[in-house]
Design a protein around this motif. Structure first.
Motif, PDB file in Angstrom:
ATOM      1  N   LYS A  62       4.133  44.954 -38.950  1.00 22.15           N
ATOM      2  CA  LYS A  62       5.547  45.174 -38.640  1.00 22.15           C
ATOM      3  C   LYS A  62       5.956  46.624 -38.858  1.00 22.15           C
ATOM      4  CE  LYS A  62       6.898  40.455 -39.869  1.00 22.15           C
ATOM      5  NZ  LYS A  62       7.598  39.595 -40.850  1.00 22.15           N
ATOM      6  N   LEU A  66       6.640  51.371 -36.293  1.00 14.70           N
ATOM      7  CA  LEU A  66       7.810  52.164 -36.678  1.00 14.70           C
ATOM      8  C   LEU A  66       7.439  53.552 -37.182  1.00 14.70           C
ATOM      9  CD1 LEU A  66       9.610  49.445 -38.866  1.00 14.70           C
ATOM     10  CD2 LEU A  66       9.990  49.878 -36.447  1.00 14.70           C
ATOM     11  N   SER A  69       9.405  56.857 -37.145  1.00 14.63           N
ATOM     12  CA  SER A  69      10.712  56.974 -37.802  1.00 14.63           C
ATOM     13  C   SER A  69      10.659  56.568 -39.272  1.00 14.63           C
ATOM     14  CB  SER A  69      11.743  56.096 -37.075  1.00 14.63           C
ATOM     15  OG  SER A  69      11.335  54.744 -37.045  1.00 14.63           O
ATOM     16  N   ARG A 160       6.463  52.062 -23.565  1.00 12.20           N
ATOM     17  CA  ARG A 160       7.184  50.785 -23.513  1.00 12.20           C
ATOM     18  C   ARG A 160       6.529  49.752 -24.434  1.00 12.20           C
ATOM     19  NH1 ARG A 160      10.890  48.992 -19.614  1.00 12.20           N
ATOM     20  NH2 ARG A 160      11.229  46.725 -19.619  1.00 12.20           N
ATOM     21  N   GLU A 162       4.846  50.367 -27.176  1.00 13.45           N
ATOM     22  CA  GLU A 162       5.169  50.706 -28.555  1.00 13.45           C
ATOM     23  C   GLU A 162       6.636  50.428 -28.861  1.00 13.45           C
ATOM     24  OE1 GLU A 162       3.778  54.521 -29.788  1.00 13.45           O
ATOM     25  OE2 GLU A 162       1.709  53.814 -29.813  1.00 13.45           O
ATOM     26  N   ARG A 163       7.504  50.626 -27.873  1.00 10.32           N
ATOM     27  CA  ARG A 163       8.921  50.337 -28.088  1.00 10.32           C
ATOM     28  C   ARG A 163       9.128  48.838 -28.323  1.00 10.32           C
ATOM     29  NH1 ARG A 163      13.316  52.104 -30.153  1.00 10.32           N
ATOM     30  NH2 ARG A 163      12.723  54.121 -29.300  1.00 10.32           N
ATOM     31  N   GLN A 164       8.445  47.996 -27.572  1.00 12.29           N
ATOM     32  CA  GLN A 164       8.586  46.558 -27.756  1.00 12.29           C
ATOM     33  C   GLN A 164       8.079  46.127 -29.130  1.00 12.29           C
ATOM     34  OE1 GLN A 164       6.518  45.234 -24.226  1.00 12.29           O
ATOM     35  NE2 GLN A 164       8.421  44.910 -23.093  1.00 12.29           N
ATOM     36  N   PHE A 166       8.019  48.126 -31.707  1.00 11.19           N
ATOM     37  CA  PHE A 166       9.035  48.710 -32.599  1.00 11.19           C
ATOM     38  C   PHE A 166      10.220  47.757 -32.742  1.00 11.19           C
ATOM     39  CE2 PHE A 166      12.800  51.195 -33.488  1.00 11.19           C
ATOM     40  CZ  PHE A 166      12.388  52.178 -34.381  1.00 11.19           C
ATOM     41  N   ASP A 167      10.615  47.134 -31.626  1.00 12.34           N
ATOM     42  CA  ASP A 167      11.755  46.212 -31.621  1.00 12.34           C
ATOM     43  C   ASP A 167      11.363  44.806 -32.071  1.00 12.34           C
ATOM     44  OD1 ASP A 167      13.438  48.211 -30.715  1.00 12.34           O
ATOM     45  OD2 ASP A 167      13.186  47.693 -28.608  1.00 12.34           O
ATOM     46  N   HIS A 168      10.133  44.647 -32.577  1.00 10.05           N
ATOM     47  CA  HIS A 168       9.623  43.347 -33.037  1.00 10.05           C
ATOM     48  C   HIS A 168       9.643  42.305 -31.923  1.00 10.05           C
ATOM     49  CE1 HIS A 168       9.420  45.029 -36.988  1.00 10.05           C
ATOM     50  NE2 HIS A 168      10.726  45.200 -37.074  1.00 10.05           N
ATOM     51  N   ASP A 169       9.325  42.745 -30.715  1.00  6.62           N
ATOM     52  CA  ASP A 169       9.228  41.838 -29.571  1.00  6.62           C
ATOM     53  C   ASP A 169       7.761  41.722 -29.168  1.00  6.62           C
ATOM     54  OD1 ASP A 169       9.725  40.197 -27.469  1.00  6.62           O
ATOM     55  OD2 ASP A 169      11.072  41.560 -26.389  1.00  6.62           O
ATOM     56  N   GLU A 172       6.704  39.862 -25.764  1.00  8.26           N
ATOM     57  CA  GLU A 172       6.862  40.658 -24.556  1.00  8.26           C
ATOM     58  C   GLU A 172       5.830  41.770 -24.485  1.00  8.26           C
ATOM     59  OE1 GLU A 172       8.800  40.464 -21.778  1.00  8.26           O
ATOM     60  OE2 GLU A 172       9.240  38.458 -22.536  1.00  8.26           O
TER      61      GLU A 172
END
Length: 217
Positions: A62, A66, A69, A160, A162-164, A166-169, A172
């Protein structure tokens, strides 16, 4: 992940802070981004029982997306784990050894790194552009990519993914990873007689697709 091209992974996940001071963990610092300092120290110094190690792997899975940041203390904890395990490749191998989110995260991060690497290969970019012109996009990638295919296309997908995460998705991200690895595998093989470099890319994507498909949440 024994069949994936992890040996090609570029160790760039972590950046060791210049002011690292692991001893601060002993002072009871609160949890940072879900990573428990005492749990990390116990793993590094004496090891954990299977249940606690599985819990730590979940926390790392998890936290790792991140990393751009994270505060300094959380990066120090990741760096401690990486050093204890033998480097960033070994960190991913360790994550992959734990089913569920840790394994899925490890395999998707390897895919993202591969996409970043191949975006610098003109032959791969040309193969992707030609394949898209001839066959369009699979449903899973429609709305993901801009109309033009260029040197940024694979990096866009990597970002994208890594962003998903990052958003814990993770569901997807896993779906996008499967669609991307399959699409790129087919794209570089579409010419019938691909160059050795493109053939290797196709093999890498095929193995990654299999590994991501085998990893369930």
């Amino acid at each position: 992940m024994h069949r994936t091209p992890l040996g090609k992974f570029r160790e760039k996940l972590l950046h060791r802070p210049s002011d690292a001071s692991p001893g601060a963990e002993r002072e009871g610092e609160p949890i940072a981004f879900g990573m428990e300092g005492p749990l990390v120290l116990r793993f590094v110094e004496e090891g954990l029982d299977p249940a606690d190690e599985a819990r730590l792997a979940e926390e790392v899975a998890k936290t790792l997306p991140l990393r751009w940041s994270l505060p300094t203390r959380a990066l120090e904890r990741l760096d401690l784990l990486s050093e204890r395990l033998g480097g960033e490749r070994k960190l991913l191998e360790w994550l992959d050894g734990h089913p569920g989110l840790p394994r899925v995260t490890a395999r998707l991060l390897v895919l993202a790194d591969s996409l970043d690497r191949y975006t610098d290969d003109p032959a791969v970019v040309t193969a992707v552009r030609d394949f898209r012109s001839a066959h369009g996009l699979p449903d899973e990638l429609r709305g993901v990519l801009p109309p033009a295919t260029n040197a940024e296309t694979l990096t866009d997908i990597s970002s994208r993914l890594e962003r998903q995460l990052f958003d814990h998705d993770a569901p997807e991200a896993r779906s996008l990873g499967l669609a991307t690895s399959r699409w790129l595998r087919d794209a570089v093989s579409a010419g019938g007689s691909p160059s050795p470099a493109l053939a290797e890319t196709g093999e890498v994507m095929a193995r990654l697709h299999e590994d991501i498909a085998e990893a369930s949440l």
